[in-house]
Motif scaffolding. Sequence first.
Motif, mmCIF file in Angstrom:
data_model
loop_
_atom_site.group_PDB
_atom_site.id
_atom_site.type_symbol
_atom_site.label_atom_id
_atom_site.label_comp_id
_atom_site.label_asym_id
_atom_site.label_seq_id
_atom_site.Cartn_x
_atom_site.Cartn_y
_atom_site.Cartn_z
ATOM 1 N N TYR A 81 0.953 -1.273 0.092
ATOM 2 C CA TYR A 81 0.043 0.017 0.005
ATOM 3 C C TYR A 81 0.679 1.197 0.106
ATOM 4 C CZ TYR A 81 -3.710 -3.128 1.647
ATOM 5 O OH TYR A 81 -4.419 -4.172 1.845
ATOM 6 N N PHE A 82 1.966 1.121 0.502
ATOM 7 C CA PHE A 82 2.929 2.126 0.755
ATOM 8 C C PHE A 82 4.116 2.483 -0.273
ATOM 9 C CE2 PHE A 82 0.521 2.117 4.682
ATOM 10 C CZ PHE A 82 0.468 3.265 5.179
ATOM 11 N N LEU A 83 4.500 1.374 -0.601
ATOM 12 C CA LEU A 83 5.776 1.398 -1.272
ATOM 13 C C LEU A 83 5.787 1.771 -2.827
ATOM 14 C CD1 LEU A 83 7.783 -1.390 0.899
ATOM 15 C CD2 LEU A 83 7.874 1.121 1.271
ATOM 16 N N ASP A 84 4.543 1.610 -3.190
ATOM 17 C CA ASP A 84 4.532 1.837 -4.790
ATOM 18 C C ASP A 84 5.124 0.569 -5.575
ATOM 19 O OD1 ASP A 84 2.975 3.847 -4.538
ATOM 20 O OD2 ASP A 84 4.258 5.316 -4.944
ATOM 21 N N ARG A 85 5.162 -0.447 -4.927
ATOM 22 C CA ARG A 85 5.784 -1.691 -5.711
ATOM 23 C C ARG A 85 5.204 -2.891 -5.309
ATOM 24 N NH1 ARG A 85 11.597 0.004 -5.023
ATOM 25 N NH2 ARG A 85 10.572 2.131 -4.837
ATOM 26 N N PRO A 86 5.168 -3.964 -6.085
ATOM 27 C CA PRO A 86 4.852 -5.255 -5.602
ATOM 28 C C PRO A 86 5.731 -5.905 -4.359
ATOM 29 C CG PRO A 86 5.683 -5.493 -7.960
ATOM 30 C CD PRO A 86 5.847 -4.179 -7.350
ATOM 31 N N VAL A 87 5.006 -6.562 -3.317
ATOM 32 C CA VAL A 87 5.690 -6.964 -2.231
ATOM 33 C C VAL A 87 6.901 -7.926 -2.706
ATOM 34 C CG1 VAL A 87 5.535 -8.572 -0.302
ATOM 35 C CG2 VAL A 87 3.619 -6.876 -0.997
ATOM 36 N N VAL A 88 6.854 -8.673 -3.706
ATOM 37 C CA VAL A 88 8.003 -9.531 -4.208
ATOM 38 C C VAL A 88 9.153 -8.755 -4.494
ATOM 39 C CG1 VAL A 88 8.735 -11.283 -5.696
ATOM 40 C CG2 VAL A 88 6.461 -11.426 -5.020
ATOM 41 N N THR A 89 9.109 -7.543 -4.994
ATOM 42 C CA THR A 89 10.113 -6.801 -5.236
ATOM 43 C C THR A 89 10.625 -6.138 -3.928
ATOM 44 O OG1 THR A 89 8.763 -6.155 -7.472
ATOM 45 C CG2 THR A 89 10.777 -4.653 -6.775
ATOM 46 N N ALA A 90 9.798 -5.663 -3.308
ATOM 47 C CA ALA A 90 10.043 -4.823 -1.848
ATOM 48 C C ALA A 90 11.069 -6.078 -0.838
ATOM 49 C CB ALA A 90 9.001 -4.679 -1.202
ATOM 50 N N LEU A 91 10.621 -7.380 -1.184
ATOM 51 C CA LEU A 91 11.279 -8.254 -0.280
ATOM 52 C C LEU A 91 12.611 -8.751 -1.126
ATOM 53 C CD1 LEU A 91 8.476 -10.973 0.195
ATOM 54 C CD2 LEU A 91 9.584 -9.569 1.792
ATOM 55 N N LEU A 92 12.635 -8.733 -2.327
ATOM 56 C CA LEU A 92 14.119 -9.145 -2.966
ATOM 57 C C LEU A 92 15.059 -7.742 -2.611
ATOM 58 C CD1 LEU A 92 12.916 -10.369 -6.339
ATOM 59 C CD2 LEU A 92 14.043 -11.696 -4.462
ATOM 60 N N GLU A 93 14.539 -6.574 -2.671
ATOM 61 C CA GLU A 93 15.368 -5.441 -2.218
ATOM 62 C C GLU A 93 15.923 -5.398 -1.038
ATOM 63 O OE1 GLU A 93 13.012 -2.138 -4.955
ATOM 64 O OE2 GLU A 93 12.607 -2.227 -2.935
ATOM 65 N N ARG A 94 15.258 -5.966 0.074
ATOM 66 C CA ARG A 94 15.544 -6.207 1.339
ATOM 67 C C ARG A 94 16.253 -7.397 1.626
ATOM 68 N NH1 ARG A 94 12.748 -1.677 3.581
ATOM 69 N NH2 ARG A 94 11.626 -0.816 1.941
ATOM 70 N N ALA A 95 16.358 -8.261 0.951
ATOM 71 C CA ALA A 95 17.133 -9.606 1.052
ATOM 72 C C ALA A 95 18.569 -9.283 1.291
ATOM 73 C CB ALA A 95 16.677 -10.672 -0.033
ATOM 74 N N GLU A 96 19.132 -8.529 0.481
ATOM 75 C CA GLU A 96 20.459 -8.533 0.707
ATOM 76 C C GLU A 96 21.236 -7.891 1.868
ATOM 77 O OE1 GLU A 96 23.125 -6.234 -2.671
ATOM 78 O OE2 GLU A 96 24.076 -5.371 -0.698
ATOM 79 N N VAL A 288 7.960 -15.546 4.033
ATOM 80 C CA VAL A 288 9.461 -15.462 3.695
ATOM 81 C C VAL A 288 10.302 -16.092 4.769
ATOM 82 C CG1 VAL A 288 11.512 -14.417 2.967
ATOM 83 C CG2 VAL A 288 9.399 -13.844 1.740
ATOM 84 N N THR A 289 9.999 -15.380 5.989
ATOM 85 C CA THR A 289 10.726 -15.903 7.202
ATOM 86 C C THR A 289 10.248 -17.493 7.478
ATOM 87 O OG1 THR A 289 10.440 -13.679 7.844
ATOM 88 C CG2 THR A 289 11.137 -14.990 9.609
ATOM 89 N N ALA A 290 9.136 -17.464 7.436
ATOM 90 C CA ALA A 290 8.488 -19.108 7.934
ATOM 91 C C ALA A 290 9.372 -20.097 7.071
ATOM 92 C CB ALA A 290 7.132 -19.013 7.805
ATOM 93 N N THR A 291 9.076 -19.663 5.639
ATOM 94 C CA THR A 291 9.797 -20.541 4.670
ATOM 95 C C THR A 291 11.366 -20.714 5.081
ATOM 96 O OG1 THR A 291 8.508 -19.717 3.180
ATOM 97 C CG2 THR A 291 10.279 -21.111 2.174
ATOM 98 N N ALA A 292 12.137 -19.507 5.412
ATOM 99 C CA ALA A 292 13.534 -19.499 5.811
ATOM 100 C C ALA A 292 13.897 -20.475 6.887
ATOM 101 C CB ALA A 292 14.138 -18.283 6.078
ATOM 102 N N TYR A 293 13.011 -20.376 8.040
ATOM 103 C CA TYR A 293 13.005 -21.025 9.221
ATOM 104 C C TYR A 293 12.817 -22.514 8.830
ATOM 105 C CZ TYR A 293 12.709 -20.415 14.016
ATOM 106 O OH TYR A 293 13.305 -20.450 15.583
ATOM 107 N N VAL A 294 11.857 -22.930 8.144
ATOM 108 C CA VAL A 294 11.625 -24.457 8.096
ATOM 109 C C VAL A 294 12.741 -25.043 7.173
ATOM 110 C CG1 VAL A 294 10.131 -25.917 6.899
ATOM 111 C CG2 VAL A 294 8.991 -23.956 8.032
ATOM 112 N N LEU A 295 13.260 -24.364 6.065
ATOM 113 C CA LEU A 295 14.335 -24.836 5.323
ATOM 114 C C LEU A 295 15.661 -24.778 6.049
ATOM 115 C CD1 LEU A 295 13.225 -23.096 1.808
ATOM 116 C CD2 LEU A 295 13.101 -25.400 2.743
ATOM 117 N N ILE A 296 16.073 -23.952 6.839
ATOM 118 C CA ILE A 296 17.339 -23.874 7.728
ATOM 119 C C ILE A 296 17.030 -25.067 8.668
ATOM 120 C CG2 ILE A 296 18.438 -22.667 9.469
ATOM 121 C CD1 ILE A 296 17.828 -19.908 7.906
#
Lengths: 314, 521
Positions: A81-96, A288-296
Amino acid sequence: MTAYLIRRLLTVVPVLAVVVTVVFLLIHLIPGDPVSVMLGPDATLAQIQATRQALGLDRPLHEQLFKFYARVVRGDLGQSYFLDRPVVTALLERAEPTLVLTFSALLVAIVIGVPSGIVAAAYQGSLWDRTLMLISLLGVCVPGFWLSLNFIYLFAVRLGWLPAAGYASILADPMAALRYMVLPAVSLGFNQSALIARISRSCMLEALQQDYIRTARAKGVSQRSVMWVHAFRNALVPVITVVGITMAILIGGAVVTEIVFNIPGLGRLIISAVLRRDYPVVQGVILVTATAYVLINLVVDVLYVFIDPRIRYG
Amino acid sequence: MSSSLSRKYVPLALAALMLIAGGPLTAEAQKKGGILKVGNLGEPPSLDAHWTTASITETLTNHIYEGLYSLDSDNRPIPMLAESHTVSKDGLVYTFKLRQGVKFHNGKEMTSEDVVPSLARWGKQSIYGKALFAQVAEWKALDKYTVEMKLKEKSAIVLISLAVPNNFGAIYPKEIVEKFAPEVKATEYVGTGPFKLAEWKPDQYIRMVRFDDYKSRNEKPNGYGGGKTAYLDEVRFQPVPEVATRVAQVETGELDFADDLNLDAYDRLKANPNLRPLVSKPYYWLVAVLNKKEGLMTNQKLRQAWQAAIDIEPIMKNVAGGRAEFYRMDSSLAMTEIVSWHTKLSGLPWNEHNRAKVQKLLQEAGYKKEPIRFMTTQEYKWMYDFALLTKQQLEDLGFNIDLQVVDWATLVKRRNNPKEYDAFTTGIGAFYDPTHAVFLTASWPGWTTDEDIQKLQAELARETDPKKRVALWEQQTRLFYDKVPVIRYGDLFGLRAIRNTTKGFNEKTERIRFYNVWVEK
């Protein structure tokens, strides 16, 4: 082993389904409204209602939930709603930033924690043992934000050695990235190292009391070989578990560290999303966090096999 | 001897001549280039100026866009993209001449075909635009550089509405207006301002770079308006949510300017020879907004009792961290800086702290210690502090306050539902015309529907004689203190910090602007 992996991977699906449903319901059921935040303090009710309608927030909750499921299945986590971009894009930007911080802090935690634990165990009851365990106790007790702010004051404001806060991409400018990452990695790593040190010490002590260690010593094996080849490898399983859990927690967002050091990672993203009720972003980060948790956890389980040949998965 | 005298006095004489000639000395001092890093609290919800009243959006968008009018240093309207205007004798037709040769950041010239749809969109979405366009009968272009606004009735708010910097009438290219309906926030940002948006990386920075084709007005800088020069190559707005980090970064020089700092950082900042703390005013007057639609606070006597009960100075002193620099005791509804509307009325029932009067009013109100639900938030420390002190003071005098501490997102949602609260905290920022005072409107939370207040507001919107308007506003102020739609506390100021290398910053405006600013590094 392969069958085990497939079975474990399949169990990820229901876990994630439950997690996203619970998160969806929780975030929608707590009071608060993204539209009122978005439109500003002087917005009128009519404006708020019109925008709620435009965003589909006026629809019944179950309808919004099913739409959300349908999107997730297609790999679409919606639009912030706030970032003017898809959530997936926002997540990828924050992943690094989050991954760089996670691995740097983990490195610091392991480098400090594991040797401290081993030395403390090797010299149980000595001044070394007491000093190291006192430091690790401090590491557990000292709040992360306090440590971070004091590091900033000392190393950035007073001494001017390092920048106070910020982030540079490791891909664009590795040297700048290193300078920015030292303080957050050390303050976060120090906190995390405490647990690793204490676990390492107790596991090493347990291992050192085993019969095979006595046998090795009786055979005249050197102290170094006893410690590293015989005891350490056997003490490693619980240590790996703690390191894995630490890593999963950090990927979920080292929230305080990211905020204090102004690192644009997942932790900061989820805090601002929760405060502004940016529902799609909250759901995306949790997924994403839950997925990471399970995979780790899965990776940690697999690592056990390599560390301890007695462990077998059928 | 004579040559020594020459050496001594000729440069002085030259300097004096230059000063008299006006400008060259200062012009020399101004330096083009450099990046200015500004630390602020957070991310804007949007960079569509028509779309939100959020103050961070106001600050950012006023560097990118411009409206037909702006505000001078006394907060009165002055032309910006308009060259001039005329008003018909009956006061019903405003004809605006536009400046020629003004370019958008996309290179296109700004003309009436952009102005008409832009302000029509603003009139459908912005709270100020809606108020103005409710009075507009027709809005059209007469030629490429002339637009005409026909009113249904005489209006006093045309120019000031076009000049307010918040939620303002920014002129966009018509292609953007056509692409984004009023209720949909624009996500393409093209204006005529001195800076153009280069990059927006959420939670990292918003980069604005100098717009080389910017056409400045010829006047000197004046308040928010007048001549604007972008000396800086780039302004980089960096959201730094942790206030202690913002302070540290301006101390280390990682930031050139830090906004919205905690008042307790003042001494530390003052002790640093490389920067200056700035007291920002106007900021907010603290307010408890009362729910006049449902519940206990619909009772005027109870509202009057609250007003009579509070002892404002200790509250303000506490909220301002004990520092007199950061608060002001003032009963005027418009702040001192809004010269046209600041009032100095005596005998107002403000800051009375009158126990006997409170007891009498509570009795007349028939108040039986029912809990009064007072919402506040800890996200803004000053709101929480003044709510807490208010609770203590009111309870000492016989009130029963149920202080409900929630997060800001919850507060702004719940305040729209009259069933969920009796009062809430917020701050009232500068408003530049009495008709723009949200707390006197029937549509804003708290719902001031009182007929007498609304009648006076309508008269204020119609009356165009400045003297009569001032008299009406004074009448409204007295009525306010009788009807008590909200509780007015004192004025609180904010804290900013600026590095000594940042020059030309105008400290007198409510919100920060970085045109006419340069850096010396």
